[in-house]
Design an enzyme around this catalytic site. Sequence first.
Site, mmCIF file in Angstrom:
data_model
loop_
_atom_site.group_PDB
_atom_site.id
_atom_site.type_symbol
_atom_site.label_atom_id
_atom_site.label_comp_id
_atom_site.label_asym_id
_atom_site.label_seq_id
_atom_site.Cartn_x
_atom_site.Cartn_y
_atom_site.Cartn_z
ATOM 1 N N LYS A 147 0.833 -1.199 0.000
ATOM 2 C CA LYS A 147 0.000 0.000 0.000
ATOM 3 C C LYS A 147 0.875 1.260 0.000
ATOM 4 O O LYS A 147 0.720 2.144 -0.847
ATOM 5 C CB LYS A 147 -0.930 0.015 1.224
ATOM 6 C CG LYS A 147 -1.934 1.145 1.168
ATOM 7 C CD LYS A 147 -2.607 1.385 2.489
ATOM 8 C CE LYS A 147 -1.810 2.386 3.304
ATOM 9 N NZ LYS A 147 -2.471 2.838 4.524
ATOM 10 N N ASP A 166 -6.380 0.605 0.418
ATOM 11 C CA ASP A 166 -6.520 1.011 1.818
ATOM 12 C C ASP A 166 -7.943 0.662 2.262
ATOM 13 O O ASP A 166 -8.677 -0.021 1.539
ATOM 14 C CB ASP A 166 -6.213 2.509 1.979
ATOM 15 C CG ASP A 166 -7.343 3.379 1.439
ATOM 16 O OD1 ASP A 166 -8.185 2.863 0.662
ATOM 17 O OD2 ASP A 166 -7.415 4.556 1.806
#
Length: 249
Positions: A147, A166
């Site tokens: 991420k 996310d």
Amino acid sequence: MKSAKGGAPSVGKGSQEKWNTRDRYNPLAPKRVSDILQRLDRQYPDVTCALTHKDAWELVVATILSAQSTDVRVNMVTPELFRKYPTVQDFAKLEPQQLEADIRSTGFFRNKSKSVVGAARTVVSEFGGRVPENMKDLLTLPGVARKTANVVLGTWFGKAEGVVVDTHIHRISRRLELTKNDDPKKIEQDLMRIIPREKWTLFSHQIIWHGRKLCIARSPKCVDCPLENICHAEDKTWSTVEKHKGAKA
Ligand code: SF4
């Protein structure tokens, strides 16, 4: 169009008709995906990363701090943090405990302190003080998973190597039936298969903004959503189309 709050099927016109007919419905149909992207482009034309930063290292730090926190909270902390420690070398010289008080309000501050100092030391010792520009090397930094790496590569270096997953992208991809998976790595793979590569970075930012503004976790503002009539989320708060069981966060 008739409101079908609670879920009676509503067959609309044109392309929507095809998608709303249950036996032929394919949430991954290229036309539907492209429609979603176009609507996001109209709603969120110029969005970018909301984390304040002025170089790649600051973005690494801000993204690490944003885990389990909000961008607003992180942006309250980082100006003073970067004033106190202006370079990656300054962070590398710290012991993690020295950072804890500065970032306490972002939560999980002990682990985040270890990650930030560890990442700084690796950037200095292994990469000459420069944040690496590729996924493989970024993933060697403590506290940096896909991420964070995707945020840094896409936002700072302009390289689309993946899709940021996310909490917002996790939730909204499931609501929109773009994935049935729960694991962020699998969700990312699903999204990479259906979203054109040149849209990966923008799509990530648009969905994050959408998750903040409208498609919030509890009580999404479906009545104001530009995706409403092509979204069949089970947990919609208002609907003109049928809801699909399992299409939820
Ligand atoms: S219609 Fe509601 S659940 Fe669907 S994307 Fe929009 S805000 Fe989210």
